[in-house]
Design a protein around this motif. Sequence first.
Motif, PDB file in Angstrom:
ATOM      1  N   GLU A 140      -4.716 119.892  63.592  1.00 12.99           N
ATOM      2  CA  GLU A 140      -5.179 119.385  62.219  1.00 12.99           C
ATOM      3  C   GLU A 140      -3.903 119.480  61.406  1.00 12.99           C
ATOM      4  N   ALA A 141      -4.255 118.534  60.365  1.00 15.66           N
ATOM      5  CA  ALA A 141      -3.345 118.571  59.452  1.00 15.66           C
ATOM      6  C   ALA A 141      -3.798 118.895  58.110  1.00 15.66           C
ATOM      7  N   PHE A 142      -2.700 119.752  57.529  1.00 20.15           N
ATOM      8  CA  PHE A 142      -3.023 120.405  56.238  1.00 20.15           C
ATOM      9  C   PHE A 142      -2.060 119.692  55.094  1.00 20.15           C
ATOM     10  N   PHE A 143      -2.402 119.957  53.935  1.00 19.54           N
ATOM     11  CA  PHE A 143      -1.751 119.090  52.799  1.00 19.54           C
ATOM     12  C   PHE A 143      -1.226 120.068  51.695  1.00 19.54           C
ATOM     13  N   GLY A 144      -0.081 119.648  51.130  1.00 17.09           N
ATOM     14  CA  GLY A 144       0.410 120.373  49.656  1.00 17.09           C
ATOM     15  C   GLY A 144      -0.568 120.114  48.702  1.00 17.09           C
ATOM     16  N   GLN A 145      -0.055 120.663  47.427  1.00 19.93           N
ATOM     17  CA  GLN A 145      -0.724 120.581  46.395  1.00 19.93           C
ATOM     18  C   GLN A 145      -0.768 119.159  45.756  1.00 19.93           C
ATOM     19  N   GLY A 146       0.550 118.604  46.187  1.00 20.39           N
ATOM     20  CA  GLY A 146       0.773 117.036  45.679  1.00 20.39           C
ATOM     21  C   GLY A 146       1.924 117.317  44.380  1.00 20.39           C
ATOM     22  N   THR A 147       2.471 116.204  44.032  1.00 15.95           N
ATOM     23  CA  THR A 147       3.486 115.989  42.904  1.00 15.95           C
ATOM     24  C   THR A 147       2.916 114.805  41.933  1.00 15.95           C
ATOM     25  N   ARG A 148       2.770 115.103  40.837  1.00 10.33           N
ATOM     26  CA  ARG A 148       2.290 113.882  39.873  1.00 10.33           C
ATOM     27  C   ARG A 148       3.848 113.534  39.261  1.00 10.33           C
TER      28      ARG A 148
END
Lengths: 116, 110
Positions: A104-112
């Motif tokens: 399974e892949a997990f994701f970071g919160q993202g960078t705007r």
Amino acid sequence: GAVVSQHPSRVICKSGTSVKIECRSLDFQATTMFWYRQFPKQSLMLMATSNEGSKATYEQGVEKDKFLINHASLTLSTLTVTSAHPEDSSFYICSAKVSGPNTEAFFGQGTRLTVV
Amino acid sequence: GIQVEQSPPDLILQEGANSTLRCNFSDSVNNLQWFHQNPWGQLINLFYIPSGTKQNGRLSATTVATERYSLLYISSSQTTDSGVYFCAVELTGGGNKLTFGTGTQLKVEL
């Protein structure tokens, strides 16, 4: 589930400067991490696959000299946007997978990123 | 390359209603995941479901790999279910990378 931390969550920079984004897997080792880009109201598009200890693999159309990726350890990958321009403004998201097939892949919160 | 299409693209529900989101993919896959992207952009893992059926509370998912589709069921929807739902697939022999679908924008109203 596993935790992926991405930093910073927001950044504003001037045209021509470089910005570094960090992606960390906090509770697992990730031999492979991925960097995505998302424009408003659109889906995520894969930019590159980051492999620990080797060069990143870039998707077609992604400039490797503009988007520098370094995967120096099993828990850290960085994306550096070099000589940023307003058209580089976007939402950047990293992903990490536990080592091994069919995981399974997990994701970071993202960078705007906003380039002014 | 692989095509991943989701339907419907947009959906508006009254709170308490049920819905089914669909994900069609054009090639053989090793892995399929469903995500909910919240208003801040965070992707929340819902299901890792390369085949079969799984349930988690009000959500359930079914993947029929041989027919190249997956379904996400949301029952008794709540306003907090609003957001964008993505499926993402890992192509067989594709190097572990996920290809995202086109997304379904869900809005649940009172």
